[in-house]
Every structure is written in structure tokens, then in C-alpha cells.
Design a protein around this motif. Structure first.
Motif, short mmCIF file in Angstrom:
data_model
loop_
_atom_site.label_atom_id
_atom_site.label_comp_id
_atom_site.label_asym_id
_atom_site.label_seq_id
_atom_site.Cartn_x
_atom_site.Cartn_y
_atom_site.Cartn_z
N ILE A 27 39.68 66.05 31.72
CA ILE A 27 39.98 66.70 33.00
C ILE A 27 39.37 68.10 33.02
CG2 ILE A 27 41.87 67.72 34.34
CD1 ILE A 27 41.53 64.76 34.89
N LEU A 28 39.39 68.79 31.88
CA LEU A 28 38.79 70.12 31.83
C LEU A 28 37.29 70.05 32.06
CD1 LEU A 28 39.24 73.13 31.45
CD2 LEU A 28 39.02 72.79 28.98
N GLY A 29 36.62 69.07 31.48
CA GLY A 29 35.18 68.89 31.70
C GLY A 29 34.87 68.56 33.14
N LEU A 30 35.68 67.71 33.75
CA LEU A 30 35.51 67.35 35.15
C LEU A 30 35.74 68.57 36.04
CD1 LEU A 30 34.98 64.86 36.96
CD2 LEU A 30 37.45 64.51 37.01
N ALA A 31 36.76 69.37 35.71
CA ALA A 31 37.03 70.59 36.48
C ALA A 31 35.86 71.55 36.38
CB ALA A 31 38.32 71.24 35.98
N ASP A 32 35.33 71.73 35.18
CA ASP A 32 34.16 72.61 35.00
C ASP A 32 32.99 72.16 35.87
OD1 ASP A 32 35.41 74.21 33.15
OD2 ASP A 32 34.39 73.34 31.41
N GLU A 33 32.75 70.87 35.87
CA GLU A 33 31.63 70.30 36.64
C GLU A 33 31.76 70.60 38.13
OE1 GLU A 33 30.32 65.78 37.71
OE2 GLU A 33 30.78 66.19 35.61
N HIS A 34 33.00 70.70 38.61
CA HIS A 34 33.24 70.90 40.04
C HIS A 34 33.77 72.30 40.37
CE1 HIS A 34 32.41 66.74 41.15
NE2 HIS A 34 32.99 66.43 40.00
N GLN A 35 33.57 73.24 39.45
CA GLN A 35 33.97 74.64 39.63
C GLN A 35 35.44 74.79 40.00
OE1 GLN A 35 30.93 73.66 41.56
NE2 GLN A 35 29.97 73.94 39.57
N ILE A 36 36.29 74.06 39.30
CA ILE A 36 37.73 74.16 39.49
C ILE A 36 38.27 75.01 38.34
CG2 ILE A 36 39.90 72.87 39.58
CD1 ILE A 36 38.11 70.54 40.75
N PRO A 37 38.96 76.11 38.64
CA PRO A 37 39.28 77.13 37.64
C PRO A 37 40.50 76.86 36.75
CG PRO A 37 40.12 77.82 39.75
CD PRO A 37 39.38 76.52 39.99
N ILE A 38 40.50 75.73 36.03
CA ILE A 38 41.59 75.51 35.07
C ILE A 38 41.39 76.50 33.93
CG2 ILE A 38 42.60 73.92 33.39
CD1 ILE A 38 41.96 71.63 35.24
N PRO A 39 42.41 77.29 33.62
CA PRO A 39 42.25 78.25 32.53
C PRO A 39 42.22 77.54 31.18
CG PRO A 39 44.47 78.32 33.38
CD PRO A 39 43.71 77.38 34.26
N PHE A 40 41.48 78.09 30.25
CA PHE A 40 41.41 77.53 28.91
C PHE A 40 40.96 78.62 27.95
CE2 PHE A 40 37.16 77.17 30.54
CZ PHE A 40 36.36 77.48 29.46
N GLU A 41 41.19 78.39 26.68
CA GLU A 41 40.72 79.31 25.66
C GLU A 41 39.90 78.60 24.59
OE1 GLU A 41 44.02 81.71 24.33
OE2 GLU A 41 44.39 82.46 26.35
N CYS A 42 40.40 77.45 24.09
CA CYS A 42 39.73 76.85 22.93
C CYS A 42 38.97 75.56 23.21
CB CYS A 42 40.74 76.61 21.81
SG CYS A 42 41.85 75.20 22.10
N ARG A 43 39.31 74.81 24.22
CA ARG A 43 38.71 73.50 24.55
C ARG A 43 38.94 72.44 23.48
NH1 ARG A 43 35.29 72.70 28.66
NH2 ARG A 43 34.53 74.50 29.77
N ASP A 44 39.87 72.67 22.55
CA ASP A 44 40.02 71.75 21.44
C ASP A 44 41.46 71.28 21.22
OD1 ASP A 44 38.86 70.31 19.30
OD2 ASP A 44 39.54 71.83 17.88
N GLY A 45 42.39 71.64 22.09
CA GLY A 45 43.76 71.20 21.94
C GLY A 45 44.59 72.04 21.00
N ARG A 99 50.26 67.44 30.16
CA ARG A 99 49.14 67.14 29.28
C ARG A 99 48.33 68.41 29.07
NH1 ARG A 99 47.77 61.66 28.61
NH2 ARG A 99 46.62 62.61 26.91
N LEU A 100 47.34 68.32 28.18
CA LEU A 100 46.36 69.39 28.01
C LEU A 100 45.08 68.92 28.67
CD1 LEU A 100 46.96 70.44 24.30
CD2 LEU A 100 47.94 71.43 26.38
N ALA A 101 44.52 69.73 29.55
CA ALA A 101 43.32 69.34 30.30
C ALA A 101 42.14 69.06 29.38
CB ALA A 101 42.96 70.42 31.32
N CYS A 102 42.09 69.71 28.22
CA CYS A 102 40.97 69.50 27.31
C CYS A 102 41.10 68.21 26.51
CB CYS A 102 40.84 70.69 26.35
SG CYS A 102 42.20 70.83 25.17
N GLN A 103 42.23 67.53 26.61
CA GLN A 103 42.45 66.29 25.86
C GLN A 103 42.60 65.07 26.76
OE1 GLN A 103 42.68 66.42 22.18
NE2 GLN A 103 41.66 68.26 22.90
#
Length: 123
Positions: A27-45, A99-103
Motif C-alpha cells: 500500500i505504501l508503494g502504491l501510495a508513493d506511485e500516486h502521490q498519496i502522502p502516507i507518512p513513513f520512516e523506515c519502509r521495512d516494518g 496494518r502497516l502500509a509498508c507491509q
């Protein structure tokens, strides 16, 4: 195949995107692709900053989406998953609310993804 609708107080309006069949982006990757600002720090869970709330829009029973060990640990630490939800996810294939968007990888099911707009923010 699924439509993913993103909602957040940081967005002016909801945004729905179509997840292409066979796409294994999180979901985080999909959000990035569509410029949706889900906050994140590590991308690894590891950090839990990309916490999201997921709600199915389907009339059929929700399908579980596998929880990684990192995600289980982080959701427990954040107190966002109960032992019952964890058992339902592992044994009965029922997804937990948070859930975690990066997982999280969406299956063939329309969902709403809510996020607070600040890393690790509350809902």
C-alpha cells in the motif's frame, strides 16, 4: 483489480486508485506511485510510522492478508492488535483492522485505507 480508496485529514478529498492485477506493491508503494502522502520512516516494518486502518468495502467476508513477523511485533507494541485479532488472522484468515502500509499488499478486494497524516499518529 481492487480499488483502494485513501482517506486522511491531510488530504483535501479521498483518492481512489486501481491496483492492477498481479501488482505486488505494498500500500505504501502504491501510495508513493500516486502521490498519496502516507507518512513513513523506515519502509521495512520496524518503526510503525506508516500505521493505517483498513476497511473492506466488499459484501463478501474479508480476506486475510498475511501479517509479517515484523508487522505482528510492531502492531502488538503499538497496541493496535488484540490476541483475538492475531489468532483470527493466523487461523481463520480474517484481517485485522490496523496494518502497516509498508507491509500490506491488497488482494482482490476493494478497501478504504485511512491514515492519520503524521508518522505513528493516532486515529
Amino acid at each position: 483489480m481492487p480499488n483502494i480508496t485513501f482517506q486522511s485529514p491531510t488530504m483535501h478529498r479521498d483518492k481512489t486508485v486501481y491496483a492492477i492485477a498481479g501488482n505486488t506493491k505494498t500500500i505504501l508503494g502504491l501510495a508513493d506511485e500516486h502521490q498519496i502522502p502516507i507518512p513513513f520512516e523506515c519502509r521495512d516494518g520496524n518503526c510503525g510510522s506508516c500505521l493505517i486502518e483498513v476497511k473492506s468495502l466488499e459484501k463478501k467476508p474479508s480476506m486475510g492478508m498475511s501479517l509479517t513477523e515484523k508487522e505482528k511485533a510492531r502492531l502488538k507494541e503499538l497496541q493496535k492488535i488484540t490476541p483475538e485479532e492475531l489468532q483470527n488472522a493466523e487461523v481463520n484468515d480474517l484481517p485485522p483492522r490496523y496494518r502497516l502500509a509498508c507491509q500490506f499488499i491488497a488482494r482482490d478486494q476493494d478497501v478504504i485505507v485511512r491514515f492519520p497524516g503524521t508518522p505513528g499518529g493516532s486515529f
